[in-house]
Design a protein around this motif. Structure first.
Motif: not given
Length: 444
Positions: A255-256, A260-261, A264-271, A400-404
């Protein structure tokens, strides 16, 4: 002030020393008393013989045969300090310096002294205070009571006792040394099971054993059984805690990552999502570190072979040949589930990017085992390798994949005080190397 030593060995030695000292003192006192009694009885028999000789000079009418006495003087005065005396109602005969004797205990009718019967012991002292030992008997005659006395210097009793005391004390000293040596051997041998039990507990703590041997002396067997029961309870609690931490990690990871994906276009929320992800991983890492199983042990070769078969079956892309080169005796001190997740993520990443070949090698380097997973894919640029092991970072958006995967492998390896490094392979692909602690030899 602490009187008793702090160790069991010290207490046993102290008690043994006190008991030995008391026993030797009692033994010495009793032996001296028996020796004094024997010597005194020997002197008494000699004095009684002198009194018997004196009695031969006393007539039935109470008269004294002076001629007979003159003939007995040589036997009566056997040496310096040996004296005799005859007391009649009208005269006193005997040694001129006969010592003064204490009165005897009251008789049956209250009178002092003994009438008839065997001679009785008497104590006295000379003019200079030197003690003497005497024997005395009172004879009843028509002329009145006749008291016969014979005395000997107290030195004839004390000298043999002193002469016997020297070898006796030497014998007791030798006996005390032998008893001390026996006590040391007994305590060392008696405490050996405790030392073995301590070493077994240390082996369990170091991961070389999983249980204490229960073949113990009767006094220690219940303790060994309780230690093993405690270990089983702790292991069950550890497995429950590990399962809870793992379940929480898996439940939050996807879920996290998805959130995050999406942001990604909303920098404040992404941080903010990155802060949440960092906080979750920090506390999960601390929780998992506290429940790390020190007794975990995984044989690398069969575990890698199983993972290679699994990843090959699940691979949805072009076929990839996975070659493994691992010594059969290599083992790491890592939980099997964590090992599968570490190496499994590295294999999945390698197979996803490989052109057709993946190689897995393992070797021991000092106190660690180095496991390298190499693929023949395009690899990663050197300036991007640090980013590749960060959570949620994907350098290749294909598939596929989430980069974790690499981030999880890094975090888990660091949990076991190891690490993950990325490097460019000789053929241009990526070589991911993970370091894990080597497992100690275990006595099952």
């Amino acid at each position: 002030m602490r009187l008793m030593p702090g160790s069991i060995r010290g207490r046993m030695l102290a008690l043994s020393a006190v008991a030995t000292l008391v026993a030797l003192l009692v033994a010495g006192f009793l032996i001296a008393a028996v020796l004094g009694r024997v010597v005194t009885q020997g002197v008494d028999r000699r004095l009684d013989a002198q009194i018997a000789l004196l009695a031969t000079a006393v007539g039935d009418d109470g008269s004294i045969d002076r001629t007979r006495l003159d003939g007995l003087r040589g036997a009566l005065e056997a040496g310096p300090g040996w004296r005799w005396q005859i007391v009649t109602p009208d005269r006193t005969l005997g040694s001129a310096d006969f010592p003064a004797l204490e009165l005897g205990p009251p008789g049956p009718h209250g009178e002092r002294g003994d009438r008839g019967g065997p001679p009785r012991p008497r104590e006295g002292s000379e003019a200079d205070g030197t003690p003497v030992h005497a024997r005395q008997v009172t004879l009843s005659t028509p002329a009145g009571a006749v008291t016969l006395s014979a005395s000997a210097p107290n030195s004839v009793i004390q000298r043999p006792i002193r002469e016997a005391a020297v070898p006796l004390l030497g014998l007791l000293a030798l006996l005390s040394l032998l008893l001390a040596a026996a006590a040391l051997v007994q305590i060392r041998y008696g405490l050996r099971p405790l030392r073995a039990l301590r070493d077994a507990v240390a082996d369990i703590r170091a991961g070389r054993m999983r249980a204490v041997p229960e073949d113990q002396p009767a006094e220690l067997q219940p303790l060994a059984q309780e230690l093993n029961a405690l270990g089983r309870d702790n292991q069950a609690a550890l497995e429950t805690a590990r399962a809870s931490a793992a379940n929480l990690a898996h439940a939050l990871k996807t879920p996290v990552a998805t959130l995050a994906i999406e942001l990604r276009d909303h920098p404040e929320h992404a941080r903010q999502v990155e802060r949440i992800d960092a906080t979750i991983r920090h506390h999960l890492s601390r929780a998992r570190e506290r429940v790390t199983d020190r007794h975990a042990r995984v044989l690398v070769a069969p575990a890698v072979a199983d993972l290679a078969r699994t990843v090959s079956r699940l691979n949805a892309g072009p076929p990839v040949d996975i070659a493994t080169t691992v010594a059969p005796s290599l083992a790491v001190a890592v939980d099997p589930a964590d090992f599968d997740e570490i190496v499994g993520n590295l294999l999945e990443n390698a197979v996803r990017h490989a052109e057709g070949k993946v190689a897995v090698t393992a070797a021991r380097i000092g106190a660690e085992v180095s496991i390298a997973v190499t693929d023949d894919g395009p690899g990663i640029a050197p300036d991007q390798m640090a980013r590749a092991i960060q959570p949620g970072v994907r350098l290749d958006e294909r598939g596929e994949g989430h980069g974790f995967g690499l981030a999880i492998a890094r975090e888990l390896s660091e949990l076991y005080r190891g690490g993950l490094t990325l490097a460019r392979a000789e053929g241009g692909g990526l070589m991911a190397t993970v370091r894990l602690p080597i497992a100690a030899e275990r006595d099952e």
